[in-house]
Design a protein around this motif. Structure first.
Motif, PDB file in Angstrom:
ATOM      1  N   LEU A   1       0.830  -1.214   0.000  1.00 29.79           N
ATOM      2  CA  LEU A   1       0.000   0.000   0.000  1.00 29.79           C
ATOM      3  C   LEU A   1       0.860   1.257   0.000  1.00 29.79           C
ATOM      4  O   LEU A   1       0.590   2.221  -0.726  1.00 29.79           O
ATOM      5  CB  LEU A   1      -0.922   0.000   1.224  1.00 29.79           C
ATOM      6  CG  LEU A   1      -2.013  -1.068   1.283  1.00 29.79           C
ATOM      7  CD1 LEU A   1      -2.683  -1.053   2.654  1.00 29.79           C
ATOM      8  CD2 LEU A   1      -3.034  -0.859   0.179  1.00 29.79           C
ATOM      9  N   THR A   2       1.902   1.250   0.820  1.00 27.64           N
ATOM     10  CA  THR A   2       2.773   2.424   0.927  1.00 27.64           C
ATOM     11  C   THR A   2       3.469   2.711  -0.400  1.00 27.64           C
ATOM     12  O   THR A   2       3.519   3.857  -0.863  1.00 27.64           O
ATOM     13  CB  THR A   2       3.816   2.208   2.030  1.00 27.64           C
ATOM     14  OG1 THR A   2       3.142   2.027   3.282  1.00 27.64           O
ATOM     15  CG2 THR A   2       4.773   3.379   2.127  1.00 27.64           C
ATOM     16  N   GLN A   3       4.000   1.654  -1.023  1.00 31.07           N
ATOM     17  CA  GLN A   3       4.700   1.864  -2.284  1.00 31.07           C
ATOM     18  C   GLN A   3       3.745   2.342  -3.373  1.00 31.07           C
ATOM     19  O   GLN A   3       4.116   3.144  -4.229  1.00 31.07           O
ATOM     20  CB  GLN A   3       5.409   0.579  -2.729  1.00 31.07           C
ATOM     21  CG  GLN A   3       6.409   0.819  -3.848  1.00 31.07           C
ATOM     22  CD  GLN A   3       7.107  -0.446  -4.265  1.00 31.07           C
ATOM     23  OE1 GLN A   3       6.584  -1.182  -5.094  1.00 31.07           O
ATOM     24  NE2 GLN A   3       8.274  -0.716  -3.703  1.00 31.07           N
ATOM     25  N   ALA A   4       2.505   1.852  -3.338  1.00 24.30           N
ATOM     26  CA  ALA A   4       1.523   2.286  -4.333  1.00 24.30           C
ATOM     27  C   ALA A   4       0.963   3.667  -4.039  1.00 24.30           C
ATOM     28  O   ALA A   4       0.363   4.298  -4.919  1.00 24.30           O
ATOM     29  CB  ALA A   4       0.380   1.280  -4.394  1.00 24.30           C
ATOM     30  N   GLY A   5       1.135   4.142  -2.804  1.00 24.56           N
ATOM     31  CA  GLY A   5       0.557   5.413  -2.413  1.00 24.56           C
ATOM     32  C   GLY A   5      -0.939   5.319  -2.148  1.00 24.56           C
ATOM     33  O   GLY A   5      -1.673   6.296  -2.335  1.00 24.56           O
ATOM     34  N   TRP A   6      -1.398   4.136  -1.702  1.00 23.48           N
ATOM     35  CA  TRP A   6      -2.818   3.893  -1.465  1.00 23.48           C
ATOM     36  C   TRP A   6      -3.133   3.917   0.017  1.00 23.48           C
ATOM     37  O   TRP A   6      -2.304   3.588   0.859  1.00 23.48           O
ATOM     38  CB  TRP A   6      -3.241   2.533  -2.000  1.00 23.48           C
ATOM     39  CG  TRP A   6      -3.121   2.320  -3.468  1.00 23.48           C
ATOM     40  CD1 TRP A   6      -2.782   3.245  -4.417  1.00 23.48           C
ATOM     41  CD2 TRP A   6      -3.329   1.085  -4.162  1.00 23.48           C
ATOM     42  NE1 TRP A   6      -2.771   2.655  -5.659  1.00 23.48           N
ATOM     43  CE2 TRP A   6      -3.091   1.340  -5.532  1.00 23.48           C
ATOM     44  CE3 TRP A   6      -3.685  -0.197  -3.761  1.00 23.48           C
ATOM     45  CZ2 TRP A   6      -3.214   0.331  -6.496  1.00 23.48           C
ATOM     46  CZ3 TRP A   6      -3.807  -1.195  -4.708  1.00 23.48           C
ATOM     47  CH2 TRP A   6      -3.573  -0.919  -6.082  1.00 23.48           C
ATOM     48  N   GLN A   7      -4.384   4.231   0.315  1.00 23.82           N
ATOM     49  CA  GLN A   7      -4.965   3.994   1.624  1.00 23.82           C
ATOM     50  C   GLN A   7      -5.729   2.668   1.575  1.00 23.82           C
ATOM     51  O   GLN A   7      -6.057   2.173   0.489  1.00 23.82           O
ATOM     52  CB  GLN A   7      -5.923   5.138   1.991  1.00 23.82           C
ATOM     53  CG  GLN A   7      -5.273   6.511   1.995  1.00 23.82           C
ATOM     54  CD  GLN A   7      -4.147   6.615   3.008  1.00 23.82           C
ATOM     55  OE1 GLN A   7      -4.278   6.179   4.152  1.00 23.82           O
ATOM     56  NE2 GLN A   7      -3.030   7.191   2.579  1.00 23.82           N
ATOM     57  N   THR A   8      -6.021   2.107   2.726  1.00 22.40           N
ATOM     58  CA  THR A   8      -6.759   0.843   2.733  1.00 22.40           C
ATOM     59  C   THR A   8      -8.110   0.988   2.037  1.00 22.40           C
ATOM     60  O   THR A   8      -8.584   0.048   1.379  1.00 22.40           O
ATOM     61  CB  THR A   8      -6.975   0.328   4.171  1.00 22.40           C
ATOM     62  OG1 THR A   8      -7.616   1.353   4.941  1.00 22.40           O
ATOM     63  CG2 THR A   8      -5.651  -0.034   4.829  1.00 22.40           C
ATOM     64  N   SER A   9      -8.709   2.158   2.138  1.00 23.15           N
ATOM     65  CA  SER A   9     -10.022   2.381   1.526  1.00 23.15           C
ATOM     66  C   SER A   9      -9.965   2.411   0.006  1.00 23.15           C
ATOM     67  O   SER A   9     -11.010   2.346  -0.661  1.00 23.15           O
ATOM     68  CB  SER A   9     -10.632   3.690   2.045  1.00 23.15           C
ATOM     69  OG  SER A   9      -9.762   4.784   1.771  1.00 23.15           O
ATOM     70  N   ASP A  10      -8.756   2.501  -0.564  1.00 24.79           N
ATOM     71  CA  ASP A  10      -8.618   2.520  -2.012  1.00 24.79           C
ATOM     72  C   ASP A  10      -8.746   1.124  -2.629  1.00 24.79           C
ATOM     73  O   ASP A  10      -8.963   1.000  -3.837  1.00 24.79           O
ATOM     74  CB  ASP A  10      -7.256   3.100  -2.417  1.00 24.79           C
ATOM     75  CG  ASP A  10      -7.118   4.568  -2.080  1.00 24.79           C
ATOM     76  OD1 ASP A  10      -8.134   5.290  -2.169  1.00 24.79           O
ATOM     77  OD2 ASP A  10      -6.006   4.992  -1.719  1.00 24.79           O
ATOM     78  N   VAL A  11      -8.570   0.093  -1.824  1.00 25.73           N
ATOM     79  CA  VAL A  11      -8.545  -1.281  -2.342  1.00 25.73           C
ATOM     80  C   VAL A  11      -9.973  -1.789  -2.502  1.00 25.73           C
ATOM     81  O   VAL A  11     -10.759  -1.786  -1.558  1.00 25.73           O
ATOM     82  CB  VAL A  11      -7.746  -2.200  -1.402  1.00 25.73           C
ATOM     83  CG1 VAL A  11      -7.790  -3.649  -1.895  1.00 25.73           C
ATOM     84  CG2 VAL A  11      -6.305  -1.719  -1.287  1.00 25.73           C
ATOM     85  N   ASP A  12     -10.291  -2.262  -3.705  1.00 27.24           N
ATOM     86  CA  ASP A  12     -11.641  -2.761  -3.976  1.00 27.24           C
ATOM     87  C   ASP A  12     -11.801  -4.231  -3.613  1.00 27.24           C
ATOM     88  O   ASP A  12     -12.905  -4.670  -3.271  1.00 27.24           O
ATOM     89  CB  ASP A  12     -11.976  -2.581  -5.463  1.00 27.24           C
ATOM     90  CG  ASP A  12     -11.988  -1.128  -5.882  1.00 27.24           C
ATOM     91  OD1 ASP A  12     -12.643  -0.320  -5.199  1.00 27.24           O
ATOM     92  OD2 ASP A  12     -11.323  -0.798  -6.882  1.00 27.24           O
ATOM     93  N   TYR A  13     -10.716  -5.002  -3.728  1.00 31.67           N
ATOM     94  CA  TYR A  13     -10.802  -6.456  -3.525  1.00 31.67           C
ATOM     95  C   TYR A  13      -9.435  -6.984  -3.115  1.00 31.67           C
ATOM     96  O   TYR A  13      -8.401  -6.506  -3.602  1.00 31.67           O
ATOM     97  CB  TYR A  13     -11.277  -7.138  -4.816  1.00 31.67           C
ATOM     98  CG  TYR A  13     -11.082  -8.639  -4.853  1.00 31.67           C
ATOM     99  CD1 TYR A  13     -11.877  -9.489  -4.089  1.00 31.67           C
ATOM    100  CD2 TYR A  13     -10.093  -9.211  -5.658  1.00 31.67           C
ATOM    101  CE1 TYR A  13     -11.687 -10.867  -4.126  1.00 31.67           C
ATOM    102  CE2 TYR A  13      -9.902 -10.582  -5.710  1.00 31.67           C
ATOM    103  CZ  TYR A  13     -10.700 -11.411  -4.932  1.00 31.67           C
ATOM    104  OH  TYR A  13     -10.507 -12.769  -4.960  1.00 31.67           O
ATOM    105  N   ILE A  14      -9.413  -7.959  -2.227  1.00 27.61           N
ATOM    106  CA  ILE A  14      -8.173  -8.615  -1.808  1.00 27.61           C
ATOM    107  C   ILE A  14      -8.234 -10.072  -2.224  1.00 27.61           C
ATOM    108  O   ILE A  14      -9.162 -10.803  -1.843  1.00 27.61           O
ATOM    109  CB  ILE A  14      -7.958  -8.536  -0.278  1.00 27.61           C
ATOM    110  CG1 ILE A  14      -7.979  -7.082   0.204  1.00 27.61           C
ATOM    111  CG2 ILE A  14      -6.636  -9.204   0.107  1.00 27.61           C
ATOM    112  CD1 ILE A  14      -8.013  -6.954   1.726  1.00 27.61           C
TER     113      ILE A  14
END
Length: 404
Positions: A281-294
């Protein structure tokens, strides 16, 4: 510390062959039909009460004459997969663009060609020597698959085999990412190949990790895993800023950790898993809320699913939809990371979240949003988890180009 944000890379081509079928169309069709490829059909001389994910047609593959020295089940499976989805043509085009020295090969495996050695031991001569035509370097050796693919395309760039158990073919994305960022190469073939063998099947049986029924990830009554085999390949290149957004799939981040909790058991609180996910997430620059599916690692062993579930719940809560696709493919070990990266790409390309095949009654002690059935929904960003023995953990942050 997590790696800083890096330039995303384009998955300009990818393919997967597993027990679900050969190539992307067969894989997508099986996933959308919620169909498992696992069966109790016999494999080789195995005599175990287990379900196995065999790839059809591997025994019928004949390698070209100039590659015949590499002949073993693992490389035949790799060759079969390379022929799908126009992947050969895509790699040849990259070689023409960049030059043979500027395209790397980074492939994961755990079994490699062990079956070839097992067969060889059945034919020891009177002095206990393996058959004269047994070629360890080009069959059993872990590097065999990387050398094979390198020779298939006549490439002269860096070539690496990674064998970190079940995280192997996820970690190769990180290897390629770092060498491209360093300017040493311009493109890379990544992925992994792992084929069935007796050592793996009887080994997991001795660890009491094999299920006697179809594996049921995150199920309250899960018994253990089902072993499968697969070959997954992707071509990574720098993103072309002028390319159309469309459904292009990008590698936005890679997170790796090594918690070294135990030789075969995960950290009970999922420490390494959480570190890997946070790193991606950090490398992508994302927050957890940005992820649609795991796409979960989800092996269907009691300890693995519980530990990963704690890590996911601790980082994401219970909102983000997630599932394991190993109920469909089986656990393909060193090929799992690559296979599930391709499945994640298919989920984004076709806008669906695959439900966990075989799972019937969710474990109430794992508070995550686990999908039992497929869900059609916008899928722009996916996290794909791969966690191996010895605490070698890797998470990949993948997204559609439009979601960068």
């Amino acid at each position: 510390m997590p790696a800083p944000q890096t330039q995303p890379l384009h998955l300009s081509g990818f393919t997967l062959s597993s027990c679900l079928g050969h190539g992307l169309t067969a894989t997508r069709d099986a996933l959308q039909a919620a169909r498992t490829g696992l069966s109790s059909a016999p494999f080789e001389t195995v005599d175990l009460p287990a379900f196995i994910g065999q790839v059809s047609g591997v025994d019928d593959v004949v390698l070209p004459a100039d590659l015949s020295g590499f002949d073993c089940r693992n490389n035949r499976l790799g060759w079969l997969a390379l022929q799908q989805d126009g992947f050969v043509e895509q790699v040849r085009a990259a070689r023409a663009r960049y030059g043979a020295q500027r395209v790397g090969v980074f492939l994961g495996t755990s079994t490699s060609g062990i079956l070839q050695t097992e067969i060889g031991y059945r034919h020891l001569d009177a002095s206990g020597h393996l058959p004269a035509d047994f070629d360890y370097a080009r069959t059993h050796n872990t590097y065999s698959i990387a050398a094979f693919v390198r020779q298939v395309f006549d490439l002269h760039g860096p070539a690496v085999a990674v064998s970190t158990a079940c995280s192997s073919s996820a970690k190769v994305f990180g290897n390629a990412q770092r060498l491209i960022a360093a300017g040493l190469i311009d493109a890379a073939i990544v992925g992994g190949v792992d084929s069935l063998c007796l050592t793996t099947l009887y080994g997991f049986h001795s660890l009491q990790l094999l299920s006697t029924d179809l594996c049921r990830p995150y199920d309250a009554q899960r018994q253990g895993l089902s072993i499968g085999e697969a070959a997954a390949f992707a071509l990574l290149e720098r993103a072309d800023a002028n390319a159309a957004a469309g459904d292009d799939i990008m590698l936005a981040g890679v997170g790796e950790s090594a918690d070294a909790h135990h030789m075969s058991a995960p950290h009970p609180e999922g420490l390494g898993a959480r570190l890997a996910m946070q790193g991606a997430l950090t490398q992508a620059g994302w927050q957890t809320s940005d992820v649609d599916y795991i796409n979960l690692h989800g092996t269907a062993t009691p300890s693995n699913d519980a530990a990963e579930g704690k890590a996911v719940a601790g980082l994401f809560g219970n909102a983000t939809p997630c599932s394991s696709t190993k109920g469909a493919t089986g656990h393909t070990l060193g090929a799992a990371g690559g296979a599930e990266a391709v499945i994640s790409a298919l989920a984004m390309r076709h806008q669906f979240m695959p439900g966990g095949v075989n799972t019937q009654e969710l474990d109430p002690t794992i508070p995550v949003n686990y999908l039992i059935a497929n869900r059609e929904a916008p899928v722009r960003r996916v996290l794909s988890n791969s966690f191996g023995f010895g605490g070698t953990n890797c998470s990949l942050a993948l997204c559609r180009r439009e979601a960068l």
